[in-house]
Design a protein around this motif. Sequence first.
Motif, PDB file in Angstrom:
ATOM      1  N   LEU A  88     -56.527  18.604 -11.045  1.00 18.32           N
ATOM      2  CA  LEU A  88     -55.681  17.869 -11.979  1.00 18.32           C
ATOM      3  C   LEU A  88     -56.269  16.467 -12.134  1.00 18.32           C
ATOM      4  CD1 LEU A  88     -53.754  20.032 -10.515  1.00 18.32           C
ATOM      5  CD2 LEU A  88     -51.881  18.600 -11.333  1.00 18.32           C
ATOM      6  N   ALA A  89     -56.357  15.989 -13.363  1.00 19.08           N
ATOM      7  CA  ALA A  89     -56.926  14.664 -13.612  1.00 19.08           C
ATOM      8  C   ALA A  89     -55.952  13.820 -14.418  1.00 19.08           C
ATOM      9  CB  ALA A  89     -58.247  14.793 -14.361  1.00 19.08           C
ATOM     10  N   GLU A  90     -55.541  12.700 -13.835  1.00 15.58           N
ATOM     11  CA  GLU A  90     -54.698  11.720 -14.516  1.00 15.58           C
ATOM     12  C   GLU A  90     -53.457  12.357 -15.140  1.00 15.58           C
ATOM     13  OE1 GLU A  90     -55.353   8.399 -14.397  1.00 15.58           O
ATOM     14  OE2 GLU A  90     -57.009   8.982 -13.056  1.00 15.58           O
ATOM     15  N   SER A  91     -52.802  13.224 -14.367  1.00  9.20           N
ATOM     16  CA  SER A  91     -51.573  13.834 -14.872  1.00  9.20           C
ATOM     17  C   SER A  91     -50.466  12.796 -14.951  1.00  9.20           C
ATOM     18  CB  SER A  91     -51.119  14.961 -13.944  1.00  9.20           C
ATOM     19  OG  SER A  91     -49.831  15.416 -14.309  1.00  9.20           O
ATOM     20  N   PRO A  92     -49.678  12.800 -16.031  1.00  7.51           N
ATOM     21  CA  PRO A  92     -48.543  11.866 -16.097  1.00  7.51           C
ATOM     22  C   PRO A  92     -47.450  12.201 -15.089  1.00  7.51           C
ATOM     23  CG  PRO A  92     -48.495  13.374 -17.954  1.00  7.51           C
ATOM     24  CD  PRO A  92     -49.811  13.607 -17.256  1.00  7.51           C
ATOM     25  N   ALA A  93     -47.564  13.374 -14.441  1.00  2.89           N
ATOM     26  CA  ALA A  93     -46.605  13.783 -13.410  1.00  2.89           C
ATOM     27  C   ALA A  93     -45.177  13.785 -13.938  1.00  2.89           C
ATOM     28  CB  ALA A  93     -46.738  12.893 -12.175  1.00  2.89           C
ATOM     29  N   LEU A  94     -45.018  14.327 -15.120  1.00  3.78           N
ATOM     30  CA  LEU A  94     -43.714  14.442 -15.764  1.00  3.78           C
ATOM     31  C   LEU A  94     -43.456  15.899 -16.134  1.00  3.78           C
ATOM     32  CD1 LEU A  94     -43.945  11.342 -18.147  1.00  3.78           C
ATOM     33  CD2 LEU A  94     -42.610  11.524 -16.020  1.00  3.78           C
ATOM     34  N   PRO A  95     -42.197  16.292 -16.245  1.00  4.90           N
ATOM     35  CA  PRO A  95     -40.976  15.519 -16.037  1.00  4.90           C
ATOM     36  C   PRO A  95     -40.639  15.370 -14.556  1.00  4.90           C
ATOM     37  CG  PRO A  95     -40.393  17.777 -16.522  1.00  4.90           C
ATOM     38  CD  PRO A  95     -41.905  17.704 -16.634  1.00  4.90           C
ATOM     39  N   LYS A  96     -39.792  14.411 -14.255  1.00  2.96           N
ATOM     40  CA  LYS A  96     -39.324  14.241 -12.898  1.00  2.96           C
ATOM     41  C   LYS A  96     -38.081  15.112 -12.671  1.00  2.96           C
ATOM     42  CE  LYS A  96     -42.367  11.160 -11.743  1.00  2.96           C
ATOM     43  NZ  LYS A  96     -43.571  11.663 -11.037  1.00  2.96           N
ATOM     44  N   PRO A  97     -37.987  15.741 -11.500  1.00  4.24           N
ATOM     45  CA  PRO A  97     -36.766  16.483 -11.187  1.00  4.24           C
ATOM     46  C   PRO A  97     -35.579  15.542 -11.032  1.00  4.24           C
ATOM     47  CG  PRO A  97     -38.585  17.033  -9.696  1.00  4.24           C
ATOM     48  CD  PRO A  97     -38.987  15.806 -10.436  1.00  4.24           C
ATOM     49  N   ALA A  98     -34.387  16.100 -11.072  1.00  3.27           N
ATOM     50  CA  ALA A  98     -33.193  15.294 -10.841  1.00  3.27           C
ATOM     51  C   ALA A  98     -33.119  14.822  -9.391  1.00  3.27           C
ATOM     52  CB  ALA A  98     -31.946  16.102 -11.199  1.00  3.27           C
ATOM     53  N   GLN A  99     -33.604  15.642  -8.478  1.00  4.77           N
ATOM     54  CA  GLN A  99     -33.587  15.287  -7.062  1.00  4.77           C
ATOM     55  C   GLN A  99     -34.791  14.395  -6.749  1.00  4.77           C
ATOM     56  OE1 GLN A  99     -32.121  18.834  -4.475  1.00  4.77           O
ATOM     57  NE2 GLN A  99     -32.996  19.757  -6.302  1.00  4.77           N
ATOM     58  N   ALA A 100     -34.540  13.260  -6.162  1.00  4.55           N
ATOM     59  CA  ALA A 100     -35.616  12.327  -5.850  1.00  4.55           C
ATOM     60  C   ALA A 100     -36.638  12.983  -4.940  1.00  4.55           C
ATOM     61  CB  ALA A 100     -35.039  11.090  -5.168  1.00  4.55           C
ATOM     62  N   GLY A 101     -37.914  12.920  -5.352  1.00  5.17           N
ATOM     63  CA  GLY A 101     -38.974  13.536  -4.576  1.00  5.17           C
ATOM     64  C   GLY A 101     -39.170  15.008  -4.841  1.00  5.17           C
ATOM     65  N   GLY A 102     -38.240  15.606  -5.577  1.00  4.19           N
ATOM     66  CA  GLY A 102     -38.365  17.003  -5.934  1.00  4.19           C
ATOM     67  C   GLY A 102     -37.403  17.903  -5.198  1.00  4.19           C
ATOM     68  N   PRO A 103     -37.196  19.109  -5.698  1.00  4.09           N
ATOM     69  CA  PRO A 103     -36.308  20.067  -5.039  1.00  4.09           C
ATOM     70  C   PRO A 103     -36.793  20.411  -3.631  1.00  4.09           C
ATOM     71  CG  PRO A 103     -36.799  20.763  -7.283  1.00  4.09           C
ATOM     72  CD  PRO A 103     -37.715  19.623  -6.979  1.00  4.09           C
ATOM     73  N   PRO A 104     -35.869  20.727  -2.723  1.00  5.17           N
ATOM     74  CA  PRO A 104     -36.278  21.195  -1.399  1.00  5.17           C
ATOM     75  C   PRO A 104     -37.173  22.424  -1.511  1.00  5.17           C
ATOM     76  CG  PRO A 104     -33.936  20.711  -1.435  1.00  5.17           C
ATOM     77  CD  PRO A 104     -34.407  20.631  -2.857  1.00  5.17           C
ATOM     78  N   ILE A 105     -38.200  22.478  -0.666  1.00  7.46           N
ATOM     79  CA  ILE A 105     -39.147  23.589  -0.667  1.00  7.46           C
ATOM     80  C   ILE A 105     -38.860  24.503   0.517  1.00  7.46           C
ATOM     81  CG2 ILE A 105     -41.568  24.201  -0.302  1.00  7.46           C
ATOM     82  CD1 ILE A 105     -42.317  21.820  -2.032  1.00  7.46           C
ATOM     83  N   ILE A 106     -38.782  25.787   0.224  1.00  9.47           N
ATOM     84  CA  ILE A 106     -38.559  26.808   1.249  1.00  9.47           C
ATOM     85  C   ILE A 106     -39.845  27.591   1.440  1.00  9.47           C
ATOM     86  CG2 ILE A 106     -37.183  28.808   1.939  1.00  9.47           C
ATOM     87  CD1 ILE A 106     -35.092  27.843  -0.154  1.00  9.47           C
ATOM     88  N   ILE A 107     -40.296  27.699   2.674  1.00 11.20           N
ATOM     89  CA  ILE A 107     -41.430  28.542   3.027  1.00 11.20           C
ATOM     90  C   ILE A 107     -40.918  29.602   3.989  1.00 11.20           C
ATOM     91  CG2 ILE A 107     -43.649  28.633   4.240  1.00 11.20           C
ATOM     92  CD1 ILE A 107     -44.258  25.869   3.145  1.00 11.20           C
ATOM     93  N   GLY A 108     -41.266  30.853   3.721  1.00 16.97           N
ATOM     94  CA  GLY A 108     -40.752  31.947   4.531  1.00 16.97           C
ATOM     95  C   GLY A 108     -41.847  32.843   5.072  1.00 16.97           C
ATOM     96  N   GLY A 109     -41.424  33.750   5.948  1.00 19.19           N
ATOM     97  CA  GLY A 109     -42.344  34.690   6.551  1.00 19.19           C
ATOM     98  C   GLY A 109     -42.356  34.535   8.064  1.00 19.19           C
ATOM     99  N   ALA A 110     -42.991  35.484   8.722  1.00 16.86           N
ATOM    100  CA  ALA A 110     -43.018  35.473  10.187  1.00 16.86           C
ATOM    101  C   ALA A 110     -44.444  35.449  10.724  1.00 16.86           C
ATOM    102  CB  ALA A 110     -42.264  36.683  10.735  1.00 16.86           C
TER     103      ALA A 110
END
Length: 308
Positions: free
Chosen positions: A158-180
Motif C-alpha cells: 500500500l502506498a500513501e493510502s488516505p486510510a479512509l473511511p474511519k470506523p466508528a470505534q476508535a482504532g477500529g473494530p475489535p479483532i477476533i482470532i480463532g483456532g487451536a
Amino acid sequence: MRLRIFTEPQQGASYETQLAVAKAAEDLGFDAFFRSDHFVKMGDVTGEPGPTDSWITLGAIARETSRIRLGTLVTAATFRYPGPLAISVAQVDQMSGGRVDLGLGTGWFEQEHTAYGIPFPSLGERFERLEEQLAILTGLWGTPAGETYSFSGDHYTLAESPALPKPAQAGGPPIIIGGAGAKRTPRLAARYADEYNVPFHQVKETGEAFDRVRAACAEAGRTKPLVHSAAQVVCCGRDEAEVKRRADAIGRQVPELRENGLAGTPGELVDKIGRFGELGAERIYLQVLDMHDLDHLELLAAEVLGKV
C-alpha cells in the motif's frame, strides 16, 4: 458470561431469515449476532437459496438493529484484499454506530475457493497473508486523520493510502482470532487480537488452547487484556424428546452433541457453560444450525441466558 448467537447461512438461509434471527437475538437479550463467512454449503443440505456475502448482509442488519453487536466467525483472508476489507468493515461499523467485531482467519475450505474462482494457496502462504492483512487493517484504522498509511510486504503493498473511511470505534473494530493451533495462532493472537476464540473443542482442549495463548502473550510482553471465548453448537430442549427433535433437525446425534457441543436441558447447558467460564471464557458463541427455529432462541433466552 455473555452469550452470542452464531449462524451458518451458507447451509441455506436468505437475508430475510438472517434478519429474523438477528432481530430475535436482539429482542431476547443476547449479546451479539454473528455469521460465518462461507460460499459453499457443507454436509447433506441443499444450501438453497445459496450463499450471501457476510459484510453486505451485516451492513443491512446494522440498519435494522440498534443494540446487538455484529460480526463474523470468521472472514477468510483469502476472500478479500486487505484495503477493500478495511473499507467494508469500517463502513458497516459506521452504519451500526460502532457495533462491529471482525473475526479474521486464514481460510480453510478449498471447495468454496475453487467453486468461485478464488485462489487457494498453501497453508503457509495463507498464514503469511493473514498476518499481513492484520498489520494492514490495524494500520489503516489506526492512522490519524489527515495522515497517510503505507505498507510493503511479501503479498501486499500500500502506498500513501488516505486510510479512509474511519470506523466508528476508535482504532477500529475489535479483532477476533480463532483456532487451536500450537504456534502461529497464539503468536498472532498475542500481537493483534482483542479476543481469542476456540471453536468446537471440548472443555479440556479449550483450556489447553487458552493456556498457549496466555503463554504467547506473556512471551510477547503483552499487557493489554485479551478476551477468551469459545464457540459450541447448541441443541437445547425442555426434555429429552425436544432435545432429540432438535438434533434430528440438524442431522446430529444427541450423545455426540452432548460430548462435543452444548446439548441437553437448560440445566445441562448452564453447567457446561460454567465449566468454560472456569477456564476464563467470557463469551460463548452458540452455533444455531436451524435458523428457522426461533423457539429455540426463546428457550435459550428464558432458561439459560439469565443463569450464566
